[in-house]
Design a protein around this motif. Structure first.
Motif, PDB file in Angstrom:
ATOM      1  N   GLY A 105       0.812  -1.214   0.000  1.00  0.00           N
ATOM      2  CA  GLY A 105       0.000   0.000   0.000  1.00  0.00           C
ATOM      3  C   GLY A 105       0.841   1.257   0.000  1.00  0.00           C
ATOM      4  N   GLN A 118      -4.748   2.674  -8.257  1.00  0.00           N
ATOM      5  CA  GLN A 118      -4.544   2.246  -6.879  1.00  0.00           C
ATOM      6  C   GLN A 118      -5.540   1.142  -6.510  1.00  0.00           C
ATOM      7  N   VAL A 122      -4.608  -2.713  -5.386  1.00  0.00           N
ATOM      8  CA  VAL A 122      -5.084  -3.247  -4.104  1.00  0.00           C
ATOM      9  C   VAL A 122      -6.002  -4.443  -4.335  1.00  0.00           C
ATOM     10  N   ALA A 150      -3.211  -2.604   3.678  1.00  0.00           N
ATOM     11  CA  ALA A 150      -2.735  -2.000   2.430  1.00  0.00           C
ATOM     12  C   ALA A 150      -3.437  -0.678   2.155  1.00  0.00           C
ATOM     13  N   SER A 151      -4.755  -0.635   2.350  1.00  0.00           N
ATOM     14  CA  SER A 151      -5.499   0.594   2.061  1.00  0.00           C
ATOM     15  C   SER A 151      -5.152   1.695   3.065  1.00  0.00           C
ATOM     16  N   VAL A 154      -2.007   3.220   1.875  1.00  0.00           N
ATOM     17  CA  VAL A 154      -2.258   4.088   0.712  1.00  0.00           C
ATOM     18  C   VAL A 154      -2.617   5.493   1.172  1.00  0.00           C
TER      19      VAL A 154
END
Length: 466
Positions: A105, A118, A122, A150-151, A154
């Motif tokens: 991320g 993105q 993901v 991961a998010s 980000v």
């Protein structure tokens, strides 16, 4: 190559599948709360892991990045009542996967790619995470935590320095999660084997009253495997090996002669085995010891299953659902579109299509209730320590509810997740509304993708659509 005649058949399957969520029986089953045993100890263990990282980061003045460490610490939830060796393997693997997820991320954020790209990256990561846990047969909260990690990265990692901090925090949390997960084995090394044996005796006790004989046999096999994993060959000399041998013999005797006296004599040990003890003297010396199986390996079979057709198909469906849900949420202007990807993925954790629909309904209802709770908590504008305490309590309640009903579990997960988000950035009560909206998108897309990609052998939904 598919024939033209196969197209109407697939269309009929898809149409029937899409009608399945409209069944009242499905919604009633989604609300059912199952019974579960021995959940408190695991729940407290995970709560302790969360508390440790929150306290450490709060005391050192790094509360804004505590969320990444907390996600790493939650790896402790991915092993329940398993021997030390298997607990260390599963928790360690998931902890490493959380760190890798934060790295993925963060790299996405640092790259500066547009939001649509993105979401696509993901989504691919979601498929990989789903494949990993499915191939290694790791239960617990599921791959949605890896996608959450991961998010979150980000949204945080705007620079290489931020990325390094996030990865290091997740790694520290994962180390705490592993340490807390294996700590009970210092005091109760035979705990999982005792519980597995007690569960096997409980299954045997139900046999004379119409219980499933095959399920009882399977429970004994599971207990033997747990015992073998606990201490290898030396476990043969343990009382539990003798109890399991006697359990098998008593069941054979009952099936042959219909006499349940011997069965009752062995199942009476269940209550003693459920007590928190290092050891119990159960059978007299000289009892017959049963052969134990070779412990099932973990790493090699899991790596081998990664390339299996069912694993690849499952991962592909997750990628498709996560990408479509995220892109749709972004397209209609919703905040946090990757949460829609998580909603789609969470729904598709069901093994069958019926399970997907049930989890989707539970996630939707749980998110609505949980978002209302979160909005109320956020409106109180709590400080770090009050928020940390609530997170620990909610996480502990999540683990208690997880084995009983996924929807009830989600009632606690939702406010906890939003409070974690609030550790790193200011949020308002309206974030709860956004959570519900992206969940609706994610669940709907997940169910539709599952219906369209329904296999010909998955007919678990038909009973509720006729």
């Amino acid at each position: 190559m598919p024939t033209l005649a196969a197209a109407p058949s697939r269309l009929r399957r898809t149409r029937g599948a899409l009608a399945h969520p409209m069944s009242g029986a499905v919604w009633r089953r989604s609300l059912r709360v199952r019974s579960a045993d021995a959940t408190l100890a695991v729940s407290l263990r995970v709560g302790l892991a969360a508390a440790v990282v929150l306290v450490v980061f709060g005391v050192t003045g790094h509360g804004a990045i505590a969320g990444f460490a907390l996600l790493g610490a939650l790896s402790a939830a991915f092993s329940r009542h398993e021997p030390l060796r298997r607990t260390a393997q599963k928790v360690g693997l998931v902890g490493g996967a959380v760190v890798a997820s934060v790295l993925v991320g963060g790299l996405v954020a640092v790259s500066g790619m547009p939001v649509e790209a993105q979401i696509g990256v993901v989504a691919v990561h979601a498929g990989a995470a789903a494949a990993l846990l499915y191939a290694f047969r790791i239960g617990g909260p599921g791959p949605v935590i890896l996608v959450f990690a991961a998010s979150a990265a980000v949204g945080y990692a705007g620079s290489a320095a931020h990325l390094g901090v996030a990865v290091a925090s997740a790694a520290l949390g994962a180390a705490v999660g592993l340490g807390v997960a294996v700590l009970p084995f210092v005091f109760l090394p035979w705990g999982p084997a005792r519980l597995a044996t007690a569960r096997a005796l409980g299954a045997l006790a139900r046999v004379p009253d119409g219980g499933d004989v095959a399920a009882a046999r399977s429970a004994v096999v599971t207990a033997r495997q747990t015992l073998a994993l606990t201490a290898g060959a030396s476990a043969r000399d343990h009382d539990l090996a003798a109890v399991l041998a006697e359990a098998d013999a008593a069941l054979d005797h009952w099936l042959t002669d219909g006499d349940d006296a011997r069965l009752h004599a062995v199942v009476r040990h269940e209550r003693e085995l459920r007590k928190t003890k290092r050891h119990s003297a159960l059978l007299a010396q000289g009892a017959v010891l049963g052969d134990l199986p070779q412990p099932v390996p973990f790493l090699a079979p899991g790596l081998g299953r990664l390339g299996a057709g069912d694993v690849r198909a499952y991962a592909g469906r997750v990628v498709l659902a996560a990408a479509l849900a995220g892109w749709l949420a972004a397209g209609v202007g919703l905040d946090h579109p990757m949460w829609a990807s998580m909603g789609a993925m969470a729904a598709m954790q069901g093994i069958t299509y019926a399970g997907t629909v049930e989890r989707g309904i539970q996630r939707l209802l749980g998110n609505v209730a949980g978002a209302a709770v979160a909005a109320g908590l956020i409106a109180l504008t709590l400080g770090y320590w009050q928020t940390a305490l609530l997170i620990v309590v909610l996480q502990t309640c999540t683990e208690v509810a997880a084995a009983r009903n996924y929807g009830l579990c989600t009632v606690f997960v939702t406010p906890m997740a939003l409070l974690i988000v609030g550790l790193g950035t200011a949020v308002g009560p309206e974030i709860g509304i956004g959570r519900v909206l992206v969940t609706v998108v994610g669940v709907a897309v997940g169910i539709v993708v599952a219906a369209v990609t329904l296999g010909a052998t998955d007919r678990s939904h038909l009973a509720e659509t006729v």
